[in-house]
Write a protein that holds these residues in place. Structure first.
Motif, PDB file in Angstrom:
ATOM      1  N   GLY A   1      15.042   6.133  -0.043  1.00  0.00           N
ATOM      2  CA  GLY A   1      15.173   6.641  -1.406  1.00  0.00           C
ATOM      3  C   GLY A   1      14.083   6.102  -2.321  1.00  0.00           C
ATOM      4  O   GLY A   1      13.501   6.848  -3.116  1.00  0.00           O
ATOM      5  N   VAL A   2      13.778   4.812  -2.197  1.00  0.00           N
ATOM      6  CA  VAL A   2      12.715   4.218  -3.022  1.00  0.00           C
ATOM      7  C   VAL A   2      11.367   4.814  -2.636  1.00  0.00           C
ATOM      8  O   VAL A   2      10.578   5.193  -3.507  1.00  0.00           O
ATOM      9  CB  VAL A   2      12.715   2.672  -2.893  1.00  0.00           C
ATOM     10  N   LEU A   3      11.103   4.935  -1.354  1.00  0.00           N
ATOM     11  CA  LEU A   3       9.837   5.517  -0.913  1.00  0.00           C
ATOM     12  C   LEU A   3       9.676   6.937  -1.442  1.00  0.00           C
ATOM     13  O   LEU A   3       8.615   7.302  -1.964  1.00  0.00           O
ATOM     14  CB  LEU A   3       9.735   5.512   0.616  1.00  0.00           C
TER      15      LEU A   3
ATOM     16  N   ARG B   1       7.229  10.783  -5.112  1.00  0.00           N
ATOM     17  CA  ARG B   1       7.468  11.911  -6.019  1.00  0.00           C
ATOM     18  C   ARG B   1       6.781  11.716  -7.367  1.00  0.00           C
ATOM     19  O   ARG B   1       6.416  12.680  -8.038  1.00  0.00           O
ATOM     20  CB  ARG B   1       8.977  12.068  -6.234  1.00  0.00           C
ATOM     21  N   ALA B   2       6.622  10.467  -7.742  1.00  0.00           N
ATOM     22  CA  ALA B   2       6.009  10.158  -9.041  1.00  0.00           C
ATOM     23  C   ALA B   2       4.546  10.579  -9.028  1.00  0.00           C
ATOM     24  O   ALA B   2       3.882  10.558  -7.993  1.00  0.00           O
ATOM     25  CB  ALA B   2       6.131   8.661  -9.325  1.00  0.00           C
ATOM     26  N   GLU B   3       4.078  10.931 -10.173  1.00  0.00           N
ATOM     27  CA  GLU B   3       2.681  11.358 -10.281  1.00  0.00           C
ATOM     28  C   GLU B   3       1.769  10.204 -10.667  1.00  0.00           C
ATOM     29  O   GLU B   3       0.580  10.404 -10.905  1.00  0.00           O
ATOM     30  CB  GLU B   3       2.575  12.506 -11.282  1.00  0.00           C
TER      31      GLU B   3
ATOM     32  N   ALA C   1      13.970   2.053 -10.615  1.00  0.00           N
ATOM     33  CA  ALA C   1      15.423   1.838 -10.727  1.00  0.00           C
ATOM     34  C   ALA C   1      16.049   2.835 -11.685  1.00  0.00           C
ATOM     35  O   ALA C   1      17.105   3.419 -11.396  1.00  0.00           O
ATOM     36  CB  ALA C   1      15.705   0.408 -11.175  1.00  0.00           C
ATOM     37  N   GLU C   2      15.392   3.049 -12.822  1.00  0.00           N
ATOM     38  CA  GLU C   2      15.922   3.990 -13.803  1.00  0.00           C
ATOM     39  C   GLU C   2      15.971   5.410 -13.235  1.00  0.00           C
ATOM     40  O   GLU C   2      16.975   6.109 -13.389  1.00  0.00           O
ATOM     41  CB  GLU C   2      15.048   3.960 -15.058  1.00  0.00           C
ATOM     42  N   ARG C   3      14.916   5.821 -12.576  1.00  0.00           N
ATOM     43  CA  ARG C   3      14.886   7.172 -11.991  1.00  0.00           C
ATOM     44  C   ARG C   3      15.954   7.347 -10.926  1.00  0.00           C
ATOM     45  O   ARG C   3      16.500   8.423 -10.765  1.00  0.00           O
ATOM     46  CB  ARG C   3      13.514   7.453 -11.383  1.00  0.00           C
ATOM     47  N   MET C   4      16.222   6.273 -10.179  1.00  0.00           N
ATOM     48  CA  MET C   4      17.217   6.343  -9.111  1.00  0.00           C
ATOM     49  C   MET C   4      18.623   6.013  -9.603  1.00  0.00           C
ATOM     50  O   MET C   4      19.580   6.139  -8.852  1.00  0.00           O
ATOM     51  CB  MET C   4      16.829   5.385  -7.986  1.00  0.00           C
TER      52      MET C   4
ATOM     53  N   VAL D   1      19.846   2.999 -10.320  1.00  0.00           N
ATOM     54  CA  VAL D   1      20.338   1.802  -9.643  1.00  0.00           C
ATOM     55  C   VAL D   1      19.802   0.590 -10.396  1.00  0.00           C
ATOM     56  O   VAL D   1      18.996   0.721 -11.310  1.00  0.00           O
ATOM     57  CB  VAL D   1      19.902   1.752  -8.153  1.00  0.00           C
ATOM     58  N   VAL D   2      20.208  -0.606  -9.980  1.00  0.00           N
ATOM     59  CA  VAL D   2      19.753  -1.824 -10.656  1.00  0.00           C
ATOM     60  C   VAL D   2      18.422  -2.290 -10.084  1.00  0.00           C
ATOM     61  O   VAL D   2      18.110  -2.065  -8.917  1.00  0.00           O
ATOM     62  CB  VAL D   2      20.814  -2.950 -10.561  1.00  0.00           C
ATOM     63  N   GLY D   3      17.647  -2.972 -10.931  1.00  0.00           N
ATOM     64  CA  GLY D   3      16.319  -3.436 -10.557  1.00  0.00           C
ATOM     65  C   GLY D   3      16.258  -4.303  -9.313  1.00  0.00           C
ATOM     66  O   GLY D   3      15.387  -4.092  -8.460  1.00  0.00           O
ATOM     67  N   PRO D   4      17.148  -5.313  -9.165  1.00  0.00           N
ATOM     68  CA  PRO D   4      17.072  -6.160  -7.970  1.00  0.00           C
ATOM     69  C   PRO D   4      17.199  -5.372  -6.659  1.00  0.00           C
ATOM     70  O   PRO D   4      16.572  -5.707  -5.662  1.00  0.00           O
ATOM     71  CB  PRO D   4      18.240  -7.135  -8.143  1.00  0.00           C
ATOM     72  N   HIS D   5      17.995  -4.313  -6.685  1.00  0.00           N
ATOM     73  CA  HIS D   5      18.124  -3.439  -5.506  1.00  0.00           C
ATOM     74  C   HIS D   5      16.762  -2.846  -5.154  1.00  0.00           C
ATOM     75  O   HIS D   5      16.343  -2.848  -3.999  1.00  0.00           O
ATOM     76  CB  HIS D   5      19.148  -2.340  -5.800  1.00  0.00           C
ATOM     77  N   VAL D   6      16.056  -2.355  -6.145  1.00  0.00           N
ATOM     78  CA  VAL D   6      14.740  -1.742  -5.924  1.00  0.00           C
ATOM     79  C   VAL D   6      13.736  -2.800  -5.483  1.00  0.00           C
ATOM     80  O   VAL D   6      12.924  -2.557  -4.583  1.00  0.00           O
ATOM     81  CB  VAL D   6      14.264  -0.988  -7.179  1.00  0.00           C
ATOM     82  N   THR D   7      13.782  -3.975  -6.092  1.00  0.00           N
ATOM     83  CA  THR D   7      12.852  -5.044  -5.720  1.00  0.00           C
ATOM     84  C   THR D   7      12.955  -5.361  -4.232  1.00  0.00           C
ATOM     85  O   THR D   7      11.932  -5.481  -3.543  1.00  0.00           O
ATOM     86  CB  THR D   7      13.117  -6.310  -6.563  1.00  0.00           C
ATOM     87  N   ARG D   8      14.180  -5.484  -3.719  1.00  0.00           N
ATOM     88  CA  ARG D   8      14.370  -5.766  -2.291  1.00  0.00           C
ATOM     89  C   ARG D   8      13.789  -4.650  -1.432  1.00  0.00           C
ATOM     90  O   ARG D   8      13.134  -4.901  -0.423  1.00  0.00           O
ATOM     91  CB  ARG D   8      15.859  -5.948  -1.978  1.00  0.00           C
ATOM     92  N   GLN D   9      14.029  -3.402  -1.845  1.00  0.00           N
ATOM     93  CA  GLN D   9      13.531  -2.279  -1.052  1.00  0.00           C
ATOM     94  C   GLN D   9      12.005  -2.198  -1.105  1.00  0.00           C
ATOM     95  O   GLN D   9      11.358  -1.892  -0.100  1.00  0.00           O
ATOM     96  CB  GLN D   9      14.160  -0.965  -1.523  1.00  0.00           C
TER      97      GLN D   9
END
Length: 170
Positions: free
Chosen positions: A55-57, A62-64, A73-76, A78-86
């Protein structure tokens, strides 16, 4: 004599219309999960990523432009720490990398590597192929209607939920 304009739809009418659709949305979600579509598409694309990393990838691809972890995190939603780990996991696999934020040298931005962009493309191609096969015998107008209406529903639901979050101070 000019006819009276029709009354605008009432929320109760929309609710009644959706009562028949909601079980179908649940059915579709369950079929995708039970059929392991994301996992099958990842396998077909030669990826050994779990859903969160994938999902993060996909969001980064998708971002330009390169994104901050908070933006991902905002786009998904979810919380930031979740994205940081991914992101760290994806960096180890050389699917994304960090670049300096030109507006704030203390911060970094995340962007896909060529390998990451290629992996995301293979995954999306696999998913799209599966859905394309599922609706291949639909008339063109039905396929166009599906795309138009799903887009409208997703946009309207997202907007309404964002407004509720703002009202609640989230």
């Amino acid at each position: 004599m000019i006819p009276e304009p029709p009354e605008p739809p009432r929320p109760e009418d929309a609710q009644a219309d959706l009562a028949a659709v909601l079980p179908r949305i649940t059915q579709l979600s369950a079929a995708i999960s039970k059929g392991r579509l994301p996992e099958r598409a990842a396998e077909a694309a030669g990826l050994s990523l779990d859903r969160p990393a994938l999902g993060v990838l996909l969001e980064v691809c998708r971002a330009e432009k390169p994104l901050r972890v908070g933006e991902i995190a905002e786009r998904m939603q979810v919380v930031g720490p979740h994205v940081t780990r991914q992101v760290q996991n994806l960096e180890r696999r050389r699917l994304v990398h960090r670049v300096a934020d030109p507006e704030d040298r203390r911060a970094s931005l995340i962007e896909p590597t060529p390998a990451g962009a290629d992996a995301a493309t293979r995954y999306v191609t696999s998913v799209l192929g599966w859905f394309a096969e599922a609706i291949a015998d639909w008339p063109r107008q039905d396929r166009d209607d599906l795309a138009r209406l799903l887009t409208r529903l997703a946009d309207d639901v997202t907007t309404r939920l964002a407004r509720l979050g703002e009202e609640e101070g989230e």
